[in-house]
Design a protein around this motif. Sequence first.
Motif, PDB file in Angstrom:
ATOM      1  N   MET A   1      40.474  46.360  47.651  1.00  0.00           N
ATOM      2  CA  MET A   1      40.621  44.921  47.290  1.00  0.00           C
ATOM      3  C   MET A   1      42.253  44.737  46.888  1.00  0.00           C
ATOM      4  SD  MET A   1      39.897  43.407  43.671  1.00  0.00           S
ATOM      5  CE  MET A   1      41.279  42.785  43.185  1.00  0.00           C
ATOM      6  N   THR A   2      42.723  43.761  47.606  1.00  0.00           N
ATOM      7  CA  THR A   2      44.285  43.367  47.561  1.00  0.00           C
ATOM      8  C   THR A   2      44.585  42.117  47.135  1.00  0.00           C
ATOM      9  OG1 THR A   2      43.996  42.840  49.700  1.00  0.00           O
ATOM     10  CG2 THR A   2      44.629  45.077  49.248  1.00  0.00           C
ATOM     11  N   THR A   3      43.784  41.496  46.439  1.00  0.00           N
ATOM     12  CA  THR A   3      43.716  39.955  46.074  1.00  0.00           C
ATOM     13  C   THR A   3      44.554  39.962  44.780  1.00  0.00           C
ATOM     14  OG1 THR A   3      42.833  37.965  45.745  1.00  0.00           O
ATOM     15  CG2 THR A   3      41.748  39.902  44.963  1.00  0.00           C
ATOM     16  N   SER A   4      45.461  39.010  44.505  1.00  0.00           N
ATOM     17  CA  SER A   4      45.933  38.681  43.170  1.00  0.00           C
ATOM     18  C   SER A   4      45.140  37.752  42.164  1.00  0.00           C
ATOM     19  CB  SER A   4      47.273  38.392  43.423  1.00  0.00           C
ATOM     20  OG  SER A   4      47.408  37.147  44.033  1.00  0.00           O
ATOM     21  N   GLU A   5      44.045  37.012  42.762  1.00  0.00           N
ATOM     22  CA  GLU A   5      43.312  36.469  42.168  1.00  0.00           C
ATOM     23  C   GLU A   5      42.563  36.966  40.882  1.00  0.00           C
ATOM     24  OE1 GLU A   5      42.361  32.981  42.716  1.00  0.00           O
ATOM     25  OE2 GLU A   5      44.230  32.977  44.025  1.00  0.00           O
ATOM     26  N   PRO A   6      42.431  36.299  39.877  1.00  0.00           N
ATOM     27  CA  PRO A   6      41.562  37.059  38.845  1.00  0.00           C
ATOM     28  C   PRO A   6      40.266  37.381  39.034  1.00  0.00           C
ATOM     29  CG  PRO A   6      42.553  35.037  38.070  1.00  0.00           C
ATOM     30  CD  PRO A   6      42.748  34.947  39.617  1.00  0.00           C
ATOM     31  N   VAL A   7      39.836  38.675  38.601  1.00  0.00           N
ATOM     32  CA  VAL A   7      38.475  39.270  38.771  1.00  0.00           C
ATOM     33  C   VAL A   7      37.941  39.225  37.546  1.00  0.00           C
ATOM     34  CG1 VAL A   7      37.444  41.283  39.782  1.00  0.00           C
ATOM     35  CG2 VAL A   7      39.458  40.541  41.025  1.00  0.00           C
ATOM     36  N   TRP A   8      36.613  38.738  37.669  1.00  0.00           N
ATOM     37  CA  TRP A   8      35.946  38.648  36.165  1.00  0.00           C
ATOM     38  C   TRP A   8      35.236  40.293  36.404  1.00  0.00           C
ATOM     39  CZ3 TRP A   8      30.326  39.315  36.007  1.00  0.00           C
ATOM     40  CH2 TRP A   8      30.053  39.430  34.555  1.00  0.00           C
ATOM     41  N   LEU A   9      35.453  40.787  35.033  1.00  0.00           N
ATOM     42  CA  LEU A   9      34.677  42.142  34.851  1.00  0.00           C
ATOM     43  C   LEU A   9      34.350  42.218  33.372  1.00  0.00           C
ATOM     44  CD1 LEU A   9      37.495  44.739  36.120  1.00  0.00           C
ATOM     45  CD2 LEU A   9      35.401  44.160  37.338  1.00  0.00           C
ATOM     46  N   THR A  10      33.200  42.829  33.142  1.00  0.00           N
ATOM     47  CA  THR A  10      32.693  43.142  32.029  1.00  0.00           C
ATOM     48  C   THR A  10      33.535  44.227  31.112  1.00  0.00           C
ATOM     49  OG1 THR A  10      31.219  45.158  32.586  1.00  0.00           O
ATOM     50  CG2 THR A  10      30.323  42.836  32.578  1.00  0.00           C
ATOM     51  N   GLN A  11      33.558  44.275  30.095  1.00  0.00           N
ATOM     52  CA  GLN A  11      34.296  45.358  29.044  1.00  0.00           C
ATOM     53  C   GLN A  11      34.035  46.691  29.569  1.00  0.00           C
ATOM     54  OE1 GLN A  11      36.866  44.637  26.953  1.00  0.00           O
ATOM     55  NE2 GLN A  11      37.397  46.734  27.696  1.00  0.00           N
ATOM     56  N   ALA A  12      32.756  47.003  29.904  1.00  0.00           N
ATOM     57  CA  ALA A  12      32.154  48.202  30.304  1.00  0.00           C
ATOM     58  C   ALA A  12      32.877  48.762  31.765  1.00  0.00           C
ATOM     59  CB  ALA A  12      30.673  48.264  30.377  1.00  0.00           C
ATOM     60  N   GLU A  76      39.746  39.862  34.365  1.00  0.00           N
ATOM     61  CA  GLU A  76      39.841  38.752  33.157  1.00  0.00           C
ATOM     62  C   GLU A  76      38.552  39.412  32.816  1.00  0.00           C
ATOM     63  OE1 GLU A  76      37.603  34.647  33.148  1.00  0.00           O
ATOM     64  OE2 GLU A  76      39.671  34.633  34.392  1.00  0.00           O
ATOM     65  N   VAL A  77      38.741  39.803  31.534  1.00  0.00           N
ATOM     66  CA  VAL A  77      37.564  40.894  30.792  1.00  0.00           C
ATOM     67  C   VAL A  77      37.050  39.840  29.888  1.00  0.00           C
ATOM     68  CG1 VAL A  77      37.053  42.781  29.279  1.00  0.00           C
ATOM     69  CG2 VAL A  77      38.818  42.911  31.306  1.00  0.00           C
ATOM     70  N   ARG A  78      35.702  39.753  30.037  1.00  0.00           N
ATOM     71  CA  ARG A  78      34.941  38.891  29.150  1.00  0.00           C
ATOM     72  C   ARG A  78      33.368  38.905  29.341  1.00  0.00           C
ATOM     73  NH1 ARG A  78      33.169  34.832  32.478  1.00  0.00           N
ATOM     74  NH2 ARG A  78      34.479  34.254  34.313  1.00  0.00           N
ATOM     75  N   GLU A  79      32.529  38.412  28.401  1.00  0.00           N
ATOM     76  CA  GLU A  79      31.103  38.656  28.651  1.00  0.00           C
ATOM     77  C   GLU A  79      30.820  37.446  29.686  1.00  0.00           C
ATOM     78  OE1 GLU A  79      29.069  40.758  27.191  1.00  0.00           O
ATOM     79  OE2 GLU A  79      31.084  41.581  26.333  1.00  0.00           O
ATOM     80  N   ALA A  80      29.620  37.787  30.361  1.00  0.00           N
ATOM     81  CA  ALA A  80      29.251  36.761  31.403  1.00  0.00           C
ATOM     82  C   ALA A  80      28.969  35.483  30.640  1.00  0.00           C
ATOM     83  CB  ALA A  80      27.871  37.528  32.039  1.00  0.00           C
ATOM     84  N   PRO A  81      29.079  34.347  31.491  1.00  0.00           N
ATOM     85  CA  PRO A  81      29.004  33.157  30.776  1.00  0.00           C
ATOM     86  C   PRO A  81      27.354  32.982  30.565  1.00  0.00           C
ATOM     87  CG  PRO A  81      29.220  33.020  33.211  1.00  0.00           C
ATOM     88  CD  PRO A  81      29.522  34.284  32.778  1.00  0.00           C
ATOM     89  N   GLU A  82      27.050  32.033  29.835  1.00  0.00           N
ATOM     90  CA  GLU A  82      25.909  31.569  29.460  1.00  0.00           C
ATOM     91  C   GLU A  82      25.783  30.566  30.351  1.00  0.00           C
ATOM     92  OE1 GLU A  82      23.288  32.431  27.230  1.00  0.00           O
ATOM     93  OE2 GLU A  82      24.676  34.002  26.520  1.00  0.00           O
ATOM     94  N   ALA A  83      24.277  30.728  31.143  1.00  0.00           N
ATOM     95  CA  ALA A  83      23.950  30.163  32.170  1.00  0.00           C
ATOM     96  C   ALA A  83      23.566  28.625  31.888  1.00  0.00           C
ATOM     97  CB  ALA A  83      22.858  30.739  32.896  1.00  0.00           C
ATOM     98  N   LYS A  84      24.131  27.742  32.840  1.00  0.00           N
ATOM     99  CA  LYS A  84      24.030  26.371  32.377  1.00  0.00           C
ATOM    100  C   LYS A  84      23.417  25.537  33.878  1.00  0.00           C
ATOM    101  CE  LYS A  84      28.436  26.469  30.384  1.00  0.00           C
ATOM    102  NZ  LYS A  84      29.309  27.148  31.348  1.00  0.00           N
ATOM    103  N   GLY A  85      22.648  26.348  34.629  1.00  0.00           N
ATOM    104  CA  GLY A  85      22.082  25.623  35.648  1.00  0.00           C
ATOM    105  C   GLY A  85      22.910  25.504  36.769  1.00  0.00           C
ATOM    106  N   VAL A  86      24.338  26.211  36.797  1.00  0.00           N
ATOM    107  CA  VAL A  86      25.177  25.968  37.685  1.00  0.00           C
ATOM    108  C   VAL A  86      25.912  27.474  38.201  1.00  0.00           C
ATOM    109  CG1 VAL A  86      27.652  24.996  38.488  1.00  0.00           C
ATOM    110  CG2 VAL A  86      26.106  23.691  36.781  1.00  0.00           C
TER     111      VAL A  86
END
Length: 161
Positions: A1-12, A76-86
């Motif tokens: 992985m060599t991107t500088s784009e934010p990567v979503w990760l869980t805290q775990a 970008e460490v955060r919980e998964a978003p609540e699903a909104k049908g998107v």
Amino acid sequence: MTTSEPVWLTQAAYDRFAEELEWLTTTRRVEIAKEIQEAREDGDLKENAGYHAAKDEQGQIESRIVELEALLKTAEVREAPEAKGVVELGTVVEATIAGRPQKFLFASTELASETDLRVFSPESPVGKAIEGLKIGESATYPAPNGNEIEVTITGVETFRA
């Protein structure tokens, strides 16, 4: 992985990658340096398979360290978003792809070890086609052979690690 784009990760996942980086930069670096030194003492380096294997592994370790440092820097460490049908990063998607129902996590491939689900990243052809789609919407993406593959979103759920 060599991107500088934010990567979503869980805290775990973030913690696991940070622990791996710590182990590689301390314990494993010392171990591989010792293995190289011991193999070097065995004599002729041209025909020393142990030396060459250890040097190859050292290169792989250093490459992984660079990869992990970049990942953790852009995470970008955060919980998964609540699903909104998107379809959005961090959601579990149910879709019909080329006529077959599938269920997968829409996230960076680094999260594959966090789930039994297949993971499609936003950079993948499927990911590029489905990001932002709502339940019931369809899109196509190019197959390696040039044909277009249709994907229809049939469900979006919140990811639970």
